[in-house]
Design an enzyme around this catalytic site. Structure first.
Site, short mmCIF file in Angstrom:
data_model
loop_
_atom_site.label_atom_id
_atom_site.label_comp_id
_atom_site.label_asym_id
_atom_site.label_seq_id
_atom_site.Cartn_x
_atom_site.Cartn_y
_atom_site.Cartn_z
N ASP A 158 0.88 -1.17 0.00
CA ASP A 158 0.00 0.00 0.00
C ASP A 158 0.92 1.22 0.00
O ASP A 158 2.10 1.12 0.35
CB ASP A 158 -0.90 -0.03 1.23
CG ASP A 158 -1.78 1.20 1.35
OD1 ASP A 158 -2.37 1.62 0.34
OD2 ASP A 158 -1.84 1.76 2.47
N ASP A 189 -0.06 5.10 0.89
CA ASP A 189 -0.25 6.15 1.88
C ASP A 189 -0.15 5.61 3.31
O ASP A 189 -0.83 4.66 3.69
CB ASP A 189 -1.62 6.82 1.70
CG ASP A 189 -1.76 7.45 0.32
OD1 ASP A 189 -0.75 7.56 -0.38
OD2 ASP A 189 -2.90 7.82 -0.04
N ASP A 225 -1.41 -0.19 6.06
CA ASP A 225 -1.77 0.43 7.34
C ASP A 225 -3.26 0.34 7.62
O ASP A 225 -3.70 0.62 8.73
CB ASP A 225 -1.40 1.92 7.32
CG ASP A 225 -2.30 2.71 6.39
OD1 ASP A 225 -3.13 3.50 6.88
OD2 ASP A 225 -2.19 2.52 5.17
#
Length: 281
Positions: free
Chosen positions: A18, A20, A192
């Site tokens: 991922d 961000d 996250d």
């Protein structure tokens, strides 16, 4: 960090990241809001609103209803943007805005995965016009990202053609495994957000990075490693061995096709706090 080198005769493997708050410290698309303002794409009020959205994103406090309202707002906001102008703005400000917020720990992991013979794939809900240049900066082999519909006039229509979010990320990972011959049981994934559980559970080595509360709970229950990245650093200021041109020119995954960008729309929806069921791969 990994200390594992692939055997020459092992099946192909990959590490899926991922973007961000996993590889970079902020929202990739929202980081460009000031540049979009200077380029005449958004007004001052929109800059302030995206700044607030960035704050909520970093604090991890947005609920589902807030995200739905923001999604509708940002979808309308990017309608009519000229795609070529967006590309030029991103290209001109990429190193100034993104390079300083890349996590040193993430860059090290990317380097170690490449050394181990694994492909590195960025899988992001953000728009491909932002994600692809960042992926190339990082030396990623492929990118999976959201793309918006582009009209005959070369401008965004405000509609989404492909949405890299939640279960569709896992579908893209499986499609790449099929086309590239990856053995997913030997692959790695990092995120996250709890919305990326489908992607994380599709590989043999899932990792939670700076996880939100819901993902931290899931990672604890499933005994997934939890990593903390907190050292943003410019690539040129870290390891001399880390080369921005160390990998071949980034090739977009077939599952995503042509690139497009949203000014935060894609981030917004990716941060839903609804926990996907453990069997929704």
């Amino acid at each position: 960090m990994l200390g594992i080198v692939e055997n020459h005769f092992s099946p192909r493997t990959a590490a899926f990241f991922d973007l961000d708050k996993t590889v970079i410290a902020k929202s990739s698309t929202l980081t460009f809001s000031k540049s979009f303002y200077q380029g005449g794409l958004i007004n001052r009020r929109a800059v302030l609103r995206t700044a607030y959205t960035q704050f909520v994103f970093l604090a991890g406090g947005a609920d589902h209803d807030q995200m739905e309202r923001m999604r509708a707002y940002l979808s309308a906001l990017c309608k009519g943007w000229n795609v070529q102008q967006v590309k030029e703005i991103v290209a001109e400000t990429l190193h100034e805005l993104i390079d300083p917020i890349i996590y040193d720990e993430a860059a090290t992991l990317i380097e170690e995965h490449h050394t181990a013979g694994r492909d590195v794939v960025i899988v992001s809900t953000s728009g491909a016009e932002v994600v692809e240049p960042i992926g190339e900066m990082l030396g990623a082999d492929r990118v999976v990202a959201t793309r918006m519909v582009v009209g005959e006039d070369g401008c965004f229509t405000g509609d989404i053609e492909y949405y890299a979010y939640g279960p569709t990320k896992a579908e893209a990972v499986r499609a790449l495994a099929e086309s590239e011959g990856y053995d997913l049981s030997r692959c790695y994934a990092y995120s996250d957000s709890v919305t990326d559980i489908p992607m994380l559970e599709s590989v043999g080595h899932p990792h939670a990075v700076n996880p939100d509360r819901a993902l931290r709970r899931e990672a604890t229950l499933r005994e997934w490693p939890v990593l903390t990245f907190n050292r943003p650093v410019r690539l040129k200021q870290r390891l001399p061995a880390f080369s921005l041109s160390a990998r071949p020119t980034l090739v977009a995954a077939a599952a995503v096709g042509a690139a497009a960008v949203t000014a935060g729309l894609v981030w917004y929806a990716s941060r839903r706090r609804t926990v996907p069921g453990p069997a929704t791969v």
